[in-house]
Design an enzyme around this catalytic site. Structure first.
Site, PDB file in Angstrom:
ATOM      1  N   ALA A   1      12.606 -91.714  -6.910  1.00 60.01           N
ATOM      2  CA  ALA A   1      12.369 -90.495  -7.701  1.00 60.01           C
ATOM      3  C   ALA A   1      12.333 -89.237  -6.850  1.00 60.01           C
ATOM      4  O   ALA A   1      12.189 -88.142  -7.383  1.00 60.01           O
ATOM      5  CB  ALA A   1      11.049 -90.643  -8.478  1.00 60.01           C
TER       6      ALA A   1
ATOM      7  N   GLY B   1      17.880 -86.496  -6.349  1.00 60.74           N
ATOM      8  CA  GLY B   1      19.042 -86.792  -7.187  1.00 60.74           C
ATOM      9  C   GLY B   1      18.747 -87.285  -8.594  1.00 60.74           C
ATOM     10  O   GLY B   1      17.988 -86.659  -9.347  1.00 60.74           O
TER      11      GLY B   1
ATOM     12  N   TYR C   1      29.034-101.817  -0.547  1.00 62.79           N
ATOM     13  CA  TYR C   1      28.371-101.008  -1.580  1.00 62.79           C
ATOM     14  C   TYR C   1      28.843-101.470  -2.960  1.00 62.79           C
ATOM     15  O   TYR C   1      28.029-101.681  -3.870  1.00 62.79           O
ATOM     16  CB  TYR C   1      28.646 -99.512  -1.379  1.00 62.79           C
ATOM     17  CG  TYR C   1      28.026 -98.669  -2.478  1.00 62.79           C
ATOM     18  CD1 TYR C   1      26.638 -98.514  -2.549  1.00 62.79           C
ATOM     19  CD2 TYR C   1      28.808 -98.068  -3.470  1.00 62.79           C
ATOM     20  CE1 TYR C   1      26.055 -97.773  -3.576  1.00 62.79           C
ATOM     21  CE2 TYR C   1      28.235 -97.327  -4.491  1.00 62.79           C
ATOM     22  CZ  TYR C   1      26.857 -97.184  -4.541  1.00 62.79           C
ATOM     23  OH  TYR C   1      26.278 -96.460  -5.567  1.00 62.79           O
TER      24      TYR C   1
ATOM     25  N   LYS D   1      26.683-103.112  -6.127  1.00 64.21           N
ATOM     26  CA  LYS D   1      26.625-102.584  -7.498  1.00 64.21           C
ATOM     27  C   LYS D   1      27.207-103.595  -8.502  1.00 64.21           C
ATOM     28  O   LYS D   1      26.801-103.614  -9.668  1.00 64.21           O
ATOM     29  CB  LYS D   1      27.326-101.226  -7.570  1.00 64.21           C
ATOM     30  CG  LYS D   1      26.524-100.118  -6.882  1.00 64.21           C
ATOM     31  CD  LYS D   1      25.155 -99.917  -7.542  1.00 64.21           C
ATOM     32  CE  LYS D   1      24.356 -98.800  -6.923  1.00 64.21           C
ATOM     33  NZ  LYS D   1      23.053 -98.567  -7.590  1.00 64.21           N
TER      34      LYS D   1
ATOM     35  N   GLY E   1      30.131 -92.392 -12.270  1.00 58.46           N
ATOM     36  CA  GLY E   1      31.117 -92.118 -11.218  1.00 58.46           C
ATOM     37  C   GLY E   1      30.501 -91.099 -10.274  1.00 58.46           C
ATOM     38  O   GLY E   1      29.305 -91.173  -9.968  1.00 58.46           O
TER      39      GLY E   1
HETATM   40  P1  NDP Z   1      19.995 -89.745  -3.590  1.00 60.83           P
HETATM   41  O1  NDP Z   1      20.260 -90.071  -2.164  1.00 60.83           O
HETATM   42  O2  NDP Z   1      19.898 -88.307  -3.978  1.00 60.83           O
HETATM   43  O3  NDP Z   1      18.688 -90.516  -4.091  1.00 60.83           O
HETATM   44  C1  NDP Z   1      18.422 -91.850  -3.721  1.00 60.83           C
HETATM   45  C2  NDP Z   1      16.974 -92.161  -4.007  1.00 60.83           C
HETATM   46  O4  NDP Z   1      16.724 -93.532  -3.669  1.00 60.83           O
HETATM   47  C3  NDP Z   1      16.021 -91.314  -3.182  1.00 60.83           C
HETATM   48  O5  NDP Z   1      14.967 -90.885  -4.000  1.00 60.83           O
HETATM   49  C4  NDP Z   1      15.517 -92.266  -2.111  1.00 60.83           C
HETATM   50  O6  NDP Z   1      14.164 -91.945  -1.787  1.00 60.83           O
HETATM   51  C5  NDP Z   1      15.565 -93.601  -2.880  1.00 60.83           C
HETATM   52  N1  NDP Z   1      15.596 -94.727  -1.976  1.00 60.83           N
HETATM   53  C6  NDP Z   1      16.562 -95.087  -1.096  1.00 60.83           C
HETATM   54  N2  NDP Z   1      16.190 -96.169  -0.405  1.00 60.83           N
HETATM   55  C7  NDP Z   1      14.952 -96.524  -0.868  1.00 60.83           C
HETATM   56  C8  NDP Z   1      14.042 -97.543  -0.545  1.00 60.83           C
HETATM   57  N3  NDP Z   1      14.310 -98.454   0.423  1.00 60.83           N
HETATM   58  N4  NDP Z   1      12.863 -97.597  -1.198  1.00 60.83           N
HETATM   59  C9  NDP Z   1      12.583 -96.695  -2.153  1.00 60.83           C
HETATM   60  N5  NDP Z   1      13.408 -95.695  -2.522  1.00 60.83           N
HETATM   61  C10 NDP Z   1      14.574 -95.613  -1.862  1.00 60.83           C
HETATM   62  O7  NDP Z   1      21.168 -90.451  -4.389  1.00 60.83           O
HETATM   63  P2  NDP Z   1      21.443 -90.607  -5.970  1.00 60.83           P
HETATM   64  O8  NDP Z   1      20.439 -89.898  -6.787  1.00 60.83           O
HETATM   65  O9  NDP Z   1      22.873 -90.289  -6.173  1.00 60.83           O
HETATM   66  O10 NDP Z   1      21.284 -92.182  -6.115  1.00 60.83           O
HETATM   67  C11 NDP Z   1      20.462 -92.802  -7.080  1.00 60.83           C
HETATM   68  C12 NDP Z   1      21.132 -94.068  -7.565  1.00 60.83           C
HETATM   69  O11 NDP Z   1      22.342 -93.721  -8.227  1.00 60.83           O
HETATM   70  C13 NDP Z   1      21.514 -95.055  -6.459  1.00 60.83           C
HETATM   71  O12 NDP Z   1      21.220 -96.364  -6.910  1.00 60.83           O
HETATM   72  C14 NDP Z   1      23.020 -94.863  -6.329  1.00 60.83           C
HETATM   73  O13 NDP Z   1      23.653 -96.022  -5.843  1.00 60.83           O
HETATM   74  C15 NDP Z   1      23.379 -94.578  -7.772  1.00 60.83           C
HETATM   75  N6  NDP Z   1      24.649 -93.901  -8.007  1.00 60.83           N
HETATM   76  C16 NDP Z   1      24.936 -92.697  -7.411  1.00 60.83           C
HETATM   77  C17 NDP Z   1      26.143 -92.079  -7.653  1.00 60.83           C
HETATM   78  C18 NDP Z   1      26.535 -90.810  -6.988  1.00 60.83           C
HETATM   79  O14 NDP Z   1      27.744 -90.488  -6.979  1.00 60.83           O
HETATM   80  N7  NDP Z   1      25.619 -90.017  -6.445  1.00 60.83           N
HETATM   81  C19 NDP Z   1      27.101 -92.656  -8.600  1.00 60.83           C
HETATM   82  C20 NDP Z   1      26.713 -93.934  -9.144  1.00 60.83           C
HETATM   83  C21 NDP Z   1      25.515 -94.502  -8.876  1.00 60.83           C
HETATM   84  P3  NDP Z   1      13.510 -92.023  -0.351  1.00 60.83           P
HETATM   85  O15 NDP Z   1      14.594 -91.758   0.659  1.00 60.83           O
HETATM   86  O16 NDP Z   1      12.447 -90.965  -0.395  1.00 60.83           O
HETATM   87  O17 NDP Z   1      12.948 -93.396  -0.270  1.00 60.83           O
HETATM   88  C1  8X3 Z   2      28.523 -93.900  -6.366  1.00 58.05           C
HETATM   89  C2  8X3 Z   2      29.865 -93.571  -6.857  1.00 58.05           C
HETATM   90  O1  8X3 Z   2      32.347 -93.861  -6.357  1.00 58.05           O
HETATM   91  O2  8X3 Z   2      30.927 -93.004  -4.581  1.00 58.05           O
HETATM   92  O3  8X3 Z   2      28.113 -95.151  -6.807  1.00 58.05           O
HETATM   93  O4  8X3 Z   2      30.826 -95.314  -5.213  1.00 58.05           O
HETATM   94  S1  8X3 Z   2      31.030 -93.969  -5.693  1.00 58.05           S
END
Ligand code: NDP
Ligand code: 8X3
Length: 258
Positions: A14, A17, A157, A161, A188
């Protein structure tokens, strides 16, 4: 539509992002939030921001989802008023590197598998039994287009997923006959810290991922998560793929020349 008023919503990842955007939309709609991430300071800043706009009750968890003992310890010791989690948003996740598989970094692989797959499983394992015994609950997993389509360098990765996709489907099957719902929200390209994390802090390379296109925002994804969470109890949104209009597949994007 279901009201979120006073519902207890646990959001992992949380601090940034998509997770942070979900916190905002659920706060706006009266939910009580358990916000989890490793960076506690970031969570505290977020609470200060949320409190400027909404009267949200928030409980913060400094949590590394990769650490099973820690997950067990914090989730089995929630204060009484926070134990009945109604909605679990398994969002914590990351990508590391874009190397060819045969040149991949073992540490990067471990981080992705331990966070995206094992971490999600641990949190789910400790939260869902309570949902089953209370006879209510909803698990919303943040998957990805990468779980549906593989792209060069995406190997591990994408595998992580694809595992989330299988886990969402399997969990739904195992909960059939209960009122617990399971959804997978699979975006995406979303502009967050995701690409900075993927490229180990290389901001320039991260910026180029979104160059010349209009990516999704974290709020766009949170909007879909909110939609899933607020359907009538007999409606289970199983899976949603959402992509920017400028993206057709995991590898096919339209970039305007800038
Ligand atoms: P961000 O890097 O902005 O956010 C990732 C979040 O995950 C952070 O709050 C981070 O918090 C937390 N996190 C990472 N590792 C851990 C851990 N070991 N324990 C607890 N919390 C953790 O990326 P997004 O918001 O983009 O990513 C959120 C989700 O969305 C992910 O699962 C990602 O795979 C997925 N996603 C993202 C896409 C994109 O294009 N951005 C597209 C599709 C899916 P902290 O570092 O403080 O622990
Ligand atoms: C994040 C989207 O296309 O970078 O899951 O893998 S992509």
């Amino acid at each position: 539509m279901i009201s979120l008023q006073d519902k207890v919503v646990l959001i992992t990842g949380a601090s940034s992002g998509i997770g942070a955007a979900c916190a905002k939309v659920f706060a706006q709609n009266g939910a009580k939030l358990i916000l989890a991430a490793r960076r506690l300071e970031r969570l505290k800043q977020m609470v200060a921001e949320l409190n400027k706009e909404f009267e949200t009750q928030v409980y913060l968890l400094q949590l590394d989802v990769r650490d099973r003992d820690q997950v067990e310890s914090v989730l089995t010791r929630l204060p009484d008023s926070w134990t009945s989690v109604d909605i679990l948003i398994n969002n914590a996740g990351l990508s590391r590197g874009l190397d060819k598989l045969h040149e991949g970094d073992f540490q990067d692989w471990a981080e992705m598998i331990d966070t995206n797959v094992k971490g999600l499983l641990y949190v789910t394992r400790y939260i869902v039994p309570g949902m089953v015994s209370r006879g209510r609950g909803h698990v919303i997993n943040i998957g990805s287009i990468a779980g549906h389509q593989t792209y060069p360098g995406g190997n591990v990765y994408c595998a992580s997923k694809a595992a989330v996709k299988a886990i969402s489907e399997g969990l739904k099957q195992d909960l059939l006959g209960t009122p617990i719902r399971v959804s997978s929200v699979d975006p995406g390209l979303v502009e967050t810290e995701f690409s900075q994390v993927r490229f180990h802090g290389d901001r320039e390379r991260a910026k180029n991922v979104y160059k010349g296109l209009t990516p999704l925002t974290p709020d766009d994804v949170a909007d879909v998560v909110y939609f899933c969470a607020t359907r009538s109890p007999h409606v289970n949104i199983s899976e949603v793929i959402l992509m920017p209009t400028d993206q057709a597949t995991a590898t096919l994007v339209h970039r305007r020349i800038e």
